[in-house]
Enzyme design. Structure first.
Site, PDB file in Angstrom:
ATOM      1  N   LYS A   1      10.281   2.567  -4.603  1.00  0.00           N
ATOM      2  CA  LYS A   1       9.048   1.773  -4.490  1.00  0.00           C
ATOM      3  C   LYS A   1       9.023   0.654  -5.526  1.00  0.00           C
ATOM      4  O   LYS A   1       8.556  -0.455  -5.254  1.00  0.00           O
ATOM      5  CB  LYS A   1       7.821   2.678  -4.655  1.00  0.00           C
ATOM      6  CG  LYS A   1       7.605   3.642  -3.506  1.00  0.00           C
ATOM      7  CD  LYS A   1       6.324   4.448  -3.688  1.00  0.00           C
ATOM      8  CE  LYS A   1       6.102   5.407  -2.524  1.00  0.00           C
ATOM      9  NZ  LYS A   1       4.840   6.178  -2.669  1.00  0.00           N
TER      10      LYS A   1
ATOM     11  N   PHE B   1       0.827  -1.201   0.000  1.00  0.00           N
ATOM     12  CA  PHE B   1       0.000   0.000   0.000  1.00  0.00           C
ATOM     13  C   PHE B   1       0.865   1.257   0.000  1.00  0.00           C
ATOM     14  O   PHE B   1       1.858   1.332   0.738  1.00  0.00           O
ATOM     15  CB  PHE B   1      -0.876   0.065   1.258  1.00  0.00           C
ATOM     16  CG  PHE B   1      -1.894  -1.014   1.389  1.00  0.00           C
ATOM     17  CD1 PHE B   1      -3.183  -0.835   0.910  1.00  0.00           C
ATOM     18  CD2 PHE B   1      -1.583  -2.213   2.010  1.00  0.00           C
ATOM     19  CE1 PHE B   1      -4.146  -1.824   1.048  1.00  0.00           C
ATOM     20  CE2 PHE B   1      -2.529  -3.214   2.162  1.00  0.00           C
ATOM     21  CZ  PHE B   1      -3.808  -3.012   1.669  1.00  0.00           C
ATOM     22  N   ASP B   2       0.480   2.232  -0.816  1.00  0.00           N
ATOM     23  CA  ASP B   2       0.997   3.584  -0.629  1.00  0.00           C
ATOM     24  C   ASP B   2       0.344   4.122   0.644  1.00  0.00           C
ATOM     25  O   ASP B   2      -0.762   3.690   1.000  1.00  0.00           O
ATOM     26  CB  ASP B   2       0.631   4.446  -1.836  1.00  0.00           C
ATOM     27  CG  ASP B   2       1.031   5.899  -1.648  1.00  0.00           C
ATOM     28  OD1 ASP B   2       2.167   6.145  -1.227  1.00  0.00           O
ATOM     29  OD2 ASP B   2       0.185   6.771  -1.905  1.00  0.00           O
ATOM     30  N   LYS B   3       0.993   5.044   1.324  1.00  0.00           N
ATOM     31  CA  LYS B   3       0.413   5.560   2.569  1.00  0.00           C
ATOM     32  C   LYS B   3      -0.562   6.707   2.335  1.00  0.00           C
ATOM     33  O   LYS B   3      -1.764   6.580   2.575  1.00  0.00           O
ATOM     34  CB  LYS B   3       1.508   6.022   3.541  1.00  0.00           C
ATOM     35  CG  LYS B   3       0.941   6.564   4.871  1.00  0.00           C
ATOM     36  CD  LYS B   3       2.029   7.072   5.793  1.00  0.00           C
ATOM     37  CE  LYS B   3       2.446   8.480   5.468  1.00  0.00           C
ATOM     38  NZ  LYS B   3       1.436   9.512   5.847  1.00  0.00           N
TER      39      LYS B   3
ATOM     40  N   VAL C   1      -1.268  -1.103  -4.272  1.00  0.00           N
ATOM     41  CA  VAL C   1      -2.464  -0.283  -4.125  1.00  0.00           C
ATOM     42  C   VAL C   1      -2.040   1.161  -3.916  1.00  0.00           C
ATOM     43  O   VAL C   1      -1.318   1.476  -2.971  1.00  0.00           O
ATOM     44  CB  VAL C   1      -3.320  -0.747  -2.918  1.00  0.00           C
ATOM     45  CG1 VAL C   1      -4.647   0.003  -2.899  1.00  0.00           C
ATOM     46  CG2 VAL C   1      -3.549  -2.246  -2.962  1.00  0.00           C
TER      47      VAL C   1
END
Length: 666
Positions: free
Chosen positions: A540, A354-356, A557
């Site tokens: 990333k 997940f991206d934050k 995501v």
């Protein structure tokens, strides 16, 4: 026979033709089929009860041939003219062969069952297609445009970017746009799947440009096809009708049907070997009379029966029907799945990255901690901080002022003056005759050479370890306390993580550019298994590659913009909040139309159910073929029983696939 898949894809994709073809309207094919069955039944009863009327029975069989074979012959001829020999031609050939042998009743039965199976199959598949087509009916056909002080009703195709439309209470919104007047709750379920209406408020005209609509906060944006609440809204149109979020959603869903899943690719390869093998077998069986003590008619009949039994009709339709139903059900739930590949892959995931910011969190800082120091009154600390920050437009300053206003309600905040910025450290200003400093530890220890009290340092360390962005406040020569801000997790994030763990997702990793302490704090609050902080966009991508080495299937995501490279490297790229975002719709394999994580467990569960149904369909279609071929070769099953079982299995896999339309997340 080799074009069985094409026949089904053509006939099923061209449902518009099936719905209005024939003199009897949409149901002509079904009516012809039932007439064929009725004439066959009457003729068969007559042959048993009044043998002397054999000529009448035969005439009724011929009539049954006409009605049962009309659409079969029509489609067969259309295919031949296009250079294809399809399954319809093979069935017609088998029926003619039965008639050639004098088995008129059996030939009529073949055409009746085949035409009935086709008619019911068209009906069943059309049910899934209508679920997608229903998206096109969401948007209203006209809109009320405000021009020269008057409201004029125009077709939505005539709307132009920059027009202002009037949306009446409890009516559908005709175009994507920005609310410029009025406030209301809007039901966005048709687009995003959200069950709760979303509040919309106006944005002043001088605060936005219609060409930069993607950057405008969601509370001001509305989408075509959503439903207004109880108040009138005035909406400035930002996208033409053919480019609206709804129009793009429909286009992408329809395009996704053409993208083959791994299972579809497998069945295609299987058919390329299977079909020639069956044709070779049929040719050999035609000459069985040369080595067996039987008539040519017996060999010919057996070959025709094998031809019917081996037609890969159920196999050809088993996967596409499930994929179509799964994509249609996902679209109704606010999830866009771009084809059979992502639909199947999603259910096999073992890890999610997940991206934050904006994915797991709200995407904006919020005042969460206020710690007075010494004898300072909390209200005094809040008012002093807000008075200074009110002069700044920095996102942290805006968050502080908003947070103070929420805590102190109607208390009026008197602004400070003489604001000065200390780059990278904080700010200073004058308030009520005293100098106020607000900033980080470096502002006081390095710029002002003022050591921090021990208790204040302990509180500061605790806040920072908790992931807060912390401000120290001093007025005059007295420290007033600490203010802590944080990009808070979304309300549903923790609940969704629990659901994902329950359905078997082993690892959930947050990858973010924030420092490791902030990453750890947010991950701990939400319940994630890992947190990797301090990552640049290129880092990333490397993180996803590392994760793929550790786990078999990984999804990324994010928001579909700065996370696009990482999405491309993952097994499945999932974009959040895709409604209104062209970039998110284009870059992701799967797009959650709302900005909520709740769509994830639903989508993964639907994918797994789709995979189960696809496997069931393959077992049924391959199993029936494997049993029927030897049964017809040894004479245990004839043409009639072969086509009955054959069409029955085709209908079974189609109706089994349609169960996905009723899927509900647990």
């Amino acid at each position: 026979m080799g074009g069985a898949k094409q026949t089904h894809s053509q006939s099923n994709s061209g449902q518009e033709q099936h719905e209005h073809r024939g003199v009897l309207g949409a149901n002509t094919e079904l009516i012809f089929s039932l007439l064929s069955g009725l004439l066959l039944a009457i003729g068969y009863i007559l042959s048993l009860t009044t043998p002397e009327l054999a000529w009448l029975s035969r005439a009724l069989y011929w009539a049954a041939y006409f009605f049962g074979g009309f659409f079969t012959a029509k489609e067969a001829l259309e295919s031949i003219f296009k250079g294809h020999f399809e399954i319809d031609f093979l069935m017609l050939l088998a029926a003619i062969g039965a008639g050639f042998l004098g088995e008129w009743a059996e030939g009529a039965l073949l055409l009746f069952l085949f035409s009935l199976g086709h008619a019911l199959e068209h009906y069943a598949i059309n049910k899934a297609r209508k679920s997608i087509a229903a998206l096109a009916d969401i948007a209203p056909k006209t809109a009320f445009v405000q021009k020269n002080g008057q409201q004029i009703e125009v077709p939505i195709e005539e709307l132009k970017i920059g027009d202002t439309i009037i949306v009446k209470p409890n009516s559908k919104i005709a175009a994507d746009g920005i609310v410029v007047k009025g406030s209301s709750s809007v039901n966005q379920a048709p687009i995003t799947g959200e069950s709760v209406p979303v509040d919309k408020s106006p944005l002043l005209e001088n605060q936005f440009n219609t060409q930069e609509a993607d950057r405008i906060p969601a509370e001001h944006k509305v989408y075509s096809g959503t439903i207004n609440g109880s108040n009138v809204l005035e909406v400035r149109v930002t996208k033409a009708a053919n480019d609206s979020t709804l129009a793009r959603l429909i286009k992408l869903v329809n395009e996704s049907e053409a993208q083959k899943s791994p299972t579809q690719q497998f069945t295609d390869k299987f058919e390329k070997v299977f079909v020639p093998s069956v044709l070779a077998l049929v040719v050999l069986l035609l000459f069985a009379f040369l080595i067996r003590d039987e008539m040519f008619a017996d060999s010919f009949y057996r070959a025709m029966a094998v031809l019917v039994a081996a037609s890969p009709c159920a196999l050809a339709i088993s996967t596409p029907s499930a994929v179509l139903s799964g994509i249609a059900r996902a679209a109704r739930g606010g999830v866009l799945i771009k084809g059979g590949g992502p639909l199947e892959e999603l259910g096999q995931l073992t890890a999610l990255a997940f991206d934050k910011t904006g994915t797991l969190t709200e995407g904006k800082p919020k005042l969460v901690e206020v710690i007075p120091y010494g004898n300072t009154d909390m209200n005094d600390l809040l008012l002093t901080t807000a008075a200074v920050e009110k002069l700044s437009d920095h996102p942290l300053a805006v968050a502080v002022v908003k947070g103070v206003q929420e805590r102190l309600h109607a208390v009026e905040i008197e602004a400070a003056d003489h604001l000065q910025s200390v780059t990278g450290r904080g700010v200073k200003a004058s308030w009520k005759g005293e100098e106020v400093f607000i900033g980080n530890k470096g502002l006081f220890e390095q710029e002002l050479s003022t050591p921090l009290p021990e208790k204040l340092m302990a509180d500061l360390k605790q806040l920072e370890e908790g992931g807060n962005t912390t401000m120290i406040v001093r007025r005059g020569g007295v420290f007033l306390g600490l203010i802590g801000l944080m990009d808070t997790p979304k309300k549903e994030a923790g609940e969704v993580v629990i659901q994902l763990k329950e359905i078997g997702i082993k690892r959930m990793i947050m990858i973010t550019g924030d420092n490791q302490k902030v990453a750890d704090a947010v991950a701990h609050k939400i319940g994630l298994t890992d947190a990797w902080g301090g990552l640049l966009p290129e880092d990333k991508v490397a993180a996803i590659e590392k994760l793929k080495q550790q786990e078999r299937k990984v999804a990324m995501v994010g928001d579909g913009v700065n996370d696009a490279p990482a999405m491309a490297k993952s097994t499945v790229g999932i974009a959040m909040g895709a409604a209104g975002s062209d970039v998110a719709l284009e870059t992701a394999d799967i797009a959650l139309m709302s900005d909520q994580l709740r769509g994830l467990p639903f989508a993964i569960g639907l994918s797994r159910k789709s995979k189960v149904i696809i496997k069931q369909n393959l077992w049924v279609s391959l199993g029936v073929t494997a049993l029927l071929i030897p049964a017809t070769i040894i004479g245990f099953a004839g043409i009639g029983s072969a086509v009955l079982i054959h069409e029955g299995s085709t209908l079974l896999v189609v109706f089994n696939a349609l169960r996905l339309l009723a899927y509900k997340a647990k």
